[in-house]
Structure formats: C-alpha cells, structure tokens
Write a protein that holds these residues in place. Structure first.
Motif: not given
Length: 838
Positions: A431, A426, A419, A428-429, A482, A371-372, A415-417
């Motif tokens: 927020k 990416i 992979y 899904s995300r 993304s 994740r980012d 925001v949690n992205s």
C-alpha cells in the motif's frame, strides 16, 4: 513577516515607477481622414453587441466599399474610403438586419458618427425573459479565437473536457489532457482566474465543470505581458455564464445516461446594487469499463532478452461536485466589489482486475504473477476571491485590486494485492499512502490608462505576487495475506515528507496603439523573480534550488484590410515552471513493472513563439489561416532506465530541445440562420532531441501530428434542433516513441417547450463503436514497449433543463477582473502521488 514587507514594498515601488504620467499627442494629417464610427446596442437591454459585421455599401450598385467588425464593447470604425454617398449595413446572426439611410461624406465633413445603433433580436421577448437567436459558434477577435459553447446542445450532460474537444487549435486525449498546437504547457483560467485545483491537474479540474455552465472558451495563442509568463502553448480562458439580473431565478439542468449522470441547480438574486449567486452540481461516472495490455521487451547487456506481458480488465467510477456562492456590490457609479467562495470535490476509483504479468527469458516462461490493483484519487478544494475595481469618467481608464486564496487537499493511494502461486488466495499486499496539500495566496494590482484624448493609445501596467506551498506526505506499507496488518517500510526513499515553497513576484508594462489608421501594435515587457525553497523531513536528502529572474517580452502586430479582413503577427517568450507532478519524489509503483518518481531539482523551460495568421470574412463564411514556429530549450523530458529487476524506471530532467513547425485552418459557414457548419484542421511537425551523447540514453524523434474536428447544427421547425460533432487526433510524436490516435463523435436532438423555459433532448455518443483502443509505443536502445488501452465509451443519454423565475436583463456597466495565475508544466506521465492523478 520581513519577507512579506519586502514583497509589498516591491509591488508599490513598481507601481510608483509605472504611475509616472505619460503624454501622447495625436498628429494631425494634412489630408482629411474619412471615418465613420458608431456603437451597436441590443434593443431592450441597451447592452453592447460585440462582433457584428459592418459593411459600407454603394446605394446604387450594392457593392461593398469598406468593412469592419464591432469590438467587444460593440464599437466599430469604418475607414479606407473616400468622398461619396453610402449606406451602412449591419448583420449578426440572431438579429434583424440593420440598414441606414444614405450618408454623404465630403472633404469638409470627412467624419460621421452614427451614435448608438439599436439591433432588434429575431426572437420575441417572453414575459421578462429576452431570448436571442443563436450567435456564431466560432468568432475571431484581434487577439483571440472564441468558441461559443452555450450554443452547442450536444454538450448537455458533458463537462469542460467535452467542450475543449470542439475548440479550434486545441487537442484533448482520452484522459482529458489538453494541448494547444501540440504543447500541453498551457495556462488555463476560469473567468480570468486560476485556482490551486487547476494548477494541480488541469485534466481533472475540467471534469468538475459542467458543459451547461460554460458560456465560451477563449484561446489566446500569443499572450501579452499582462499575463503570467507561464504557459508555453498559450492561454485558455473558460468563461462561465453570468447575467446582470434584476429579480430571482432558479435553473435546473440534469442528464442521465448509460455511463454518467449529472444534476445541477443554479440560483440568482439581484436587488438594486447588490447581487447574489448560489450554485452547485454533481456528476457521477459509472459503468466505465475497459482493458489494458502491455508488452515490454528489455535487452540485457549480454544480448539476451526479457519479455514481459501484462493484461487486465479495468473499471472506473467517479464522483465530481462543485458548489459556489458569489456576491457583488455596486458602491457607486465608479466603484464596485465582487467576492466569491467555491468548494469542489473529485473522487475517482480506478481498478485493474486480474492484472496478469508473465515474464519470459528468451522464449521460456520464468514467472507468472496475478494482482488486483485499486487506486484512489480523492480531492477537495476551496477558493476565496475578492476583487475591487475603480473606473473613471475617462473611457477605459481603470484601476483594480484582486486577491485569491486557494487550498487543495489531495489523497492519492493505491493497494496492490498479489495472489499466491495457484491464483486462489492473496499472498501479500503493498500500500502507498500519499496525502498532499497545495495552497496559494495571490495579490494583483492592474492599472489601465488611455493616453491622450482618443482611444488609439493605451498603457497598462501592474504588479503581482504569488505565494505557493505544496506538501506531500508519503509512505509505503506491506502486509501478509488478505487481512494482515500493514507495517510501514522504514526507508526514507519510500516514506518521507516533502514541502515545496515558491514565491513569484512580477511587474509588467504593456503599450497598445493604432497607427496609420489600419495598423495595430501591442508591445510589452514583464519581469518575474522566483524564489524556491524545498525541504525533506529527513535531512539526508538535500535540495538546494537557486532563485532566478526572467525578462519576458511580447510583441503583437496587426493590419486591417477591407471587409474586416485581418493579418496578424506575433512574438513572445514564455517560461514553464515544472508542475508539481514532475517534482513530487513519491515513488509511483501501482504497476510494479513501470515505476516513476519526480525530480525536485528541475529548472523551468524557456520557449520562443513566432506566429502569423490571416482572417477573412464573407457574407456567410469565416476563414482563418495560421502558421507558427515554437522553439523550447531546457525542455523537461522523461529519462527511462532499466532497474536490476528489469523494471522500467522513469524520472525527469531538463535535457530536451523541442521545435514545432505548425499550421491551423478553420472555417465557419452560416446559411440562412438555420444551418451552420464549422471545422478545423491542425497540424505540426515535431522535432525533439534530448541532447544526450551516451548512445544508451540519447533519443530523438520527428514526425507530423494531425487533428481535426467537424461540427454541424440545423434548426428545425417548432423549436427542434439537431446537432452533430466529430473529432479525430492522429498519432502523437513523443521523444521516445508515440501516443496512439483516436476519434469520437456524437449526435444530439433537442426540443424546447413552455415558451422556451425548458428543453428536453436525446444524445448518442460513439454509437457505432463498442470499444476504443489506443496504442502507445516506447522505444529506446534497450527497451521496446507497446501498450494498448481500451475504453468502452458508447453512451446514450437523456437531457433535461428548466428555468424557474422571471428575469429582467440590464446592461453590464463594468468589466470583471480577477486573479489569473498560471501554474506550471502539466502532466508527468505518472510521476508522483498526491500532486497528480494516476
């Protein structure tokens, strides 16, 4: 309107009751009371000189027969001596020594008044600017310890957090969270006031105040009834630089470094009865990189284990700013007004790049996720103050009305992205948007009335009303890929609005007296009634919080000895209302393996404090020894459970009991006015228990916590100055584990030029260490977690300061008053969105 009228009637009723005249008569002793009095003023300004040491000497032997320390108004009283011939010597660093001619004391003339004693500054006056030598960095007063930050040149380019780390009895962690004697529940005031920004998050508010703007830090460990009942650990008052000026001036200060820079401008204008101040500064932090490692092991009911490993690189950028406009007006000799408006902002972006989460069942890897995480913590606030003060011919008699309106707007999003399985795109995300607003309106009335004809008895009383409103609008969204559109989650637990209204009405009375010449007494009683109304937009979530009233007593005793030595003892009861961070029901899931949520139904904590201290002074040495005991019931403690998906969930309950047995020792050494060295050691034994019987949730912990600091200053020829500082905090005991210790150090060299109008310097911080690593630990019957936070804070900086304009100093004719609100229990270990910092 009805509630408002009732509050006003309550306030005036309290004042009417307190305002009944009290009379006190001094009893004359049959034996003569030998006493020498005087007032110390500074030559040229006629301003009072506080904290000078006064010694009564035998002219023949030079032996000291009695001693005293001047108070804040420069006044002193020498006593505890007999008939004889004496000389009086007055010393204070930065001033020439003062020695009187011989004074004869007889039984027929037992009292001698020196009148005004004029001290001459060692430094010369340059044009219309008076420059005085450096005063002591640490001063001990009857009811507080004072750290003179304006004399610490290593602080240039820093903020209030850096100053706090140098103050005895205070401890500051790497995130800027301040504690006093191991308690983080403290009242923080700025020039005797507290705004909504401080109430929201003390650690972040401190980062908005540049060190160059701070004159001193006052630490009050046993507050009287005059102060709000909140603040278990005590009171910290940050005093910013104020001058009584005639003329105009502009001061520029700046700093540029490897990890941060700042620029500040401050202007003053005083003409006749009216004065204006206009100031502002900005501070940027950049290149703040580090690391994050987390290892959490969960034991299931069947004995199997699930082990989760997390690693990430961290990046932080920040921008702080604060701007203010102040006005004061002397109506006449007895009446004056002050007003101010200040604006502030705090923008922080925290990122975790490549947060890798690996999950093992027993020894087998079952999942690996990348994740980012991007967290935005934005804040802007406005404070509006108005104060009116009336003084009288009778010394110390004073009436004041103070008011404060404060609003703090907050944005706390993440925001949690996530992979995909190949870690290339990416998938899904998630927020979380959390918008918040904190508002306060305060009216305070204070009356100080000396009893009788002397100054040995003072009665203070007053009333106060604080209206607070906190609002949180939070929502969760999901998106595919993304660039997919975010869609709000339709679940009241994740998307809702929460409002929290608090109304605190208080009245207090405090009595101060000096008895039997060397004994002091200060006793008081405060009553506070708190009404709370909490509400969700969605009525399915019920919140019924009862109102409550509290009596808060306080007692301070002191005994003066020869040479200014002093013994003090104190007791007070304090209340700590839950901070908004603990209350906010927004779910904080920036790290999906560790989520937290506040509890709106929390009750306040109650703490009894007992303290005894002894201060002693010699020609070049100051020593203070303090011991204390603190007992807290209904302590707000985290409750951690494991959710179905093996996520650690944290919330808060009033289930704890805390006992702390502590001590502190600090000393200050001054040699020949050129070299000074001061240091302190603070320690306490913590005993914590959450009071639960279920073995799955019961927790207790004990252990010692130690911290220390050391500061050295050396004045070199040709206006050069060298200063160094070191700070260390050991492992901190918590209910379910511990927080790791750390240390930091700095070195600064400074050169003044152009008749001391400007200065330039170079500073280095933590220059032998590339990265600090702090190890935290959590232990419960089924959770074992170890995390390591790394931060690269080696820093090199260049400092520059210059003053433009000419000033003429005039003595202060008044004491400035203002609103001093304390808000509530700080911290929350990540609970909550808009009302906290992540």
């Amino acid at each position: 309107m009805k509630k408002t009228n009732q509050l006003l009637l309550t306030i005036f009723a309290i004042l009417a009751i307190f305002a009944q005249p009290l009379q006190a008569q001094d009893k004359e002793s049959e034996r003569p009371v030998f006493k020498i009095t005087g007032k110390i003023l500074e030559k040229g300004t006629e301003a009072p000189v506080p904290y000078a040491s006064v010694a009564l000497l035998d002219p023949e032997s030079g032996q000291t027969k009695a001693g005293a320390v001047a108070d804040f108004d420069g006044e002193f009283v020498l006593s505890n001596f007999g008939v004889g011939t004496y000389q009086i010597q007055i010393n204070l660093l930065g001033f020439d020594r003062y020695l009187t001619s011989e004074i004869v004391i007889t039984e027929s003339s037992p009292v001698y008044d020196l009148g005004n004693v004029i001290l001459v500054a060692e430094a010369v006056a340059l044009e219309e600017v008076t420059v005085v030598g450096q005063r002591d960095l640490i001063e001990e007063k009857v009811d507080r310890t004072i750290y003179n930050a304006e004399n610490d040149k290593t602080l240039i380019g820093g903020d209030a957090t850096d100053v706090m780390r140098r103050v005895p009895m205070l401890s500051v962690d790497m995130d800027g969270n301040v504690s006093m004697r191991g308690s983080s529940n403290i009242l923080v005031l700025i020039n005797g006031k507290q705004s909504a920004i401080v109430a929201t998050n003390v650690s972040e508010a401190l980062k908005q105040i540049p060190a160059e703007e701070i004159k001193s830090i006052e630490v009050i460990t046993s507050p009287s009834a005059k102060y709000d009942a909140e603040g278990t650990g005590g009171v910290i008052n940050i005093v910013t630089k104020k001058n009584n000026l005639q003329g105009a001036t502009l001061n520029i200060n700046s700093s540029a470094g490897l990890r941060g820079s700042n620029l500040g401008l401050n202007a003053n204008l005083k003409q006749g009865k009216m004065g204006w101040t206009l100031g502002g500064f900005g501070r940027a932090g950049y290149n703040i990189i580090g690391s994050f490692d987390n290892n959490q092991k969960v034991t299931n009911a069947d004995g199997t284990t699930l082990n989760i490993l997390q690693t990430a690189d961290t990046r932080n950028n920040m921008m702080f700013g604060r701007y203010n406009l102040g006005w004061d007006y002397d109506i006449d000799k007895y009446n004056f007004m002050t007003a101010s408006v200040s604006f502030g902002l705090r923008n922080m972006n925290n990122r975790q790049d490549g947060l890798l989460t690996e999950t093992f069942f027993e020894e087998q890897l079952v999942s690996s996720l990348l994740r980012d995480v991007d967290i935005r913590n934005l804040n802007n606030n406005v404070d509006v103050n108005f104060n009116y003060t009336k003084t009288y011919d009778k010394p110390q008699k004073e009436f004041s009305i103070s008011s404060l309106y404060s609003q703090n707007n907050l944005t706390n999003d993440f925001v949690n992205s996530l992979y995909n399985g190949t870690f290339t795109d990416i998938a899904s995300r998630i927020k979380n948007n959390n918008l918040g607003r904190n508002q306060e309106f305060t009216v305070q009335l204070d009356y100080v009335n000396p009893l009788g004809s002397g100054k040995n008895q003072i009665l203070e009383y007053g009333a106060k009303n604080i209206l607070r409103r906190a609002q949180s609008d939070f929502a969760y969204f999901t998106a595919e890929g993304s660039d997919g559109e975010f869609i709000q989650i339709d679940d009241i637990a994740f998307s809702n609005e929460f409002s929290y209204d608090q109304n605190v009405t208080a009245g207090y009375a405090s009595y101060t007296a000096t008895v039997l010449k060397n004994y002091g007494l200060k006793a008081g009683l405060r009553y506070e009634y708190t009404a709370i109304d909490a509400d969700f937009r969605n009525a399915e979530l019920e919140t019924d919080i009862p109102s409550y009233g509290l009596f808060v007593p306080s007692l301070n005793l002191s005994r003066k000895f020869q040479k200014g030595n002093m013994l003090k003892a104190a007791y007070n009861r304090r209340v700590q209302r839950p901070f908004l961070n603990f209350l906010n029901p927004n779910i904080n899931a920036a790290n999906p393996q560790q989520i937290s949520q506040g509890n709106p139904l929390l009750d306040p904590e109650l703490t009894d404090n007992y303290e005894i201290s002894y201060s002693t002074f010699t020609k070049a040495l100051t020593l203070n020894f303090t011991s204390y005991f603190r007992n807290t019931t209904g302590s707000i403690q985290p409750v951690r459970t494991v959710m179905d998906d093996d996520v650690i969930f944290t919330t808060f309950e009033n289930i704890g009991q805390e006992r702390a047995y502590g001590f502190s020792i600090f000393s200050n050494i001054n040699l020949s006015g050129k070299f000074s060295l001061n240091g302190s050691i603070d320690g306490y034994y913590a005993d914590l228990n959450n009071g639960l019987e279920d073995p799955m949730y019961a927790a207790s912990n004990q252990g010692f916590v130690l911290s220390g600091r050391l500061f050295a200053n050396y004045t070199l020829p040709n206006n050069w100055q060298l200063q160094s500082f070191a700070f260390m905090r050991g492992r901190q005991v918590q209910l379910q584990g511990s927080a790791g210790g750390f240390g930091m150090y700095s070195l600064n060299i400074n050169k003044q030029f152009n008749e001391r109008r400007g200065s330039i310097g170079f500073g280095a911080e933590n220059f032998f260490t590339t990265e600090f690593r702090i190890r935290n630990e959590l232990l419960t019957p089924n959770i074992m977690q170890q995390s390591v936070i790394g931060m690269r804070n080696m820093n090199f900086k260049i400092n520059f300061n210059y003053r433009i304009g000419k000033l003429s100093m005039e003595p202060s004719r008044r004491k400035r008053r203002g609103v001093s609100n304390d808000d509530v229990k700080e911290g929350g270990e990540g609970a909550g969105g808009a009302m906290m910092n992540n």
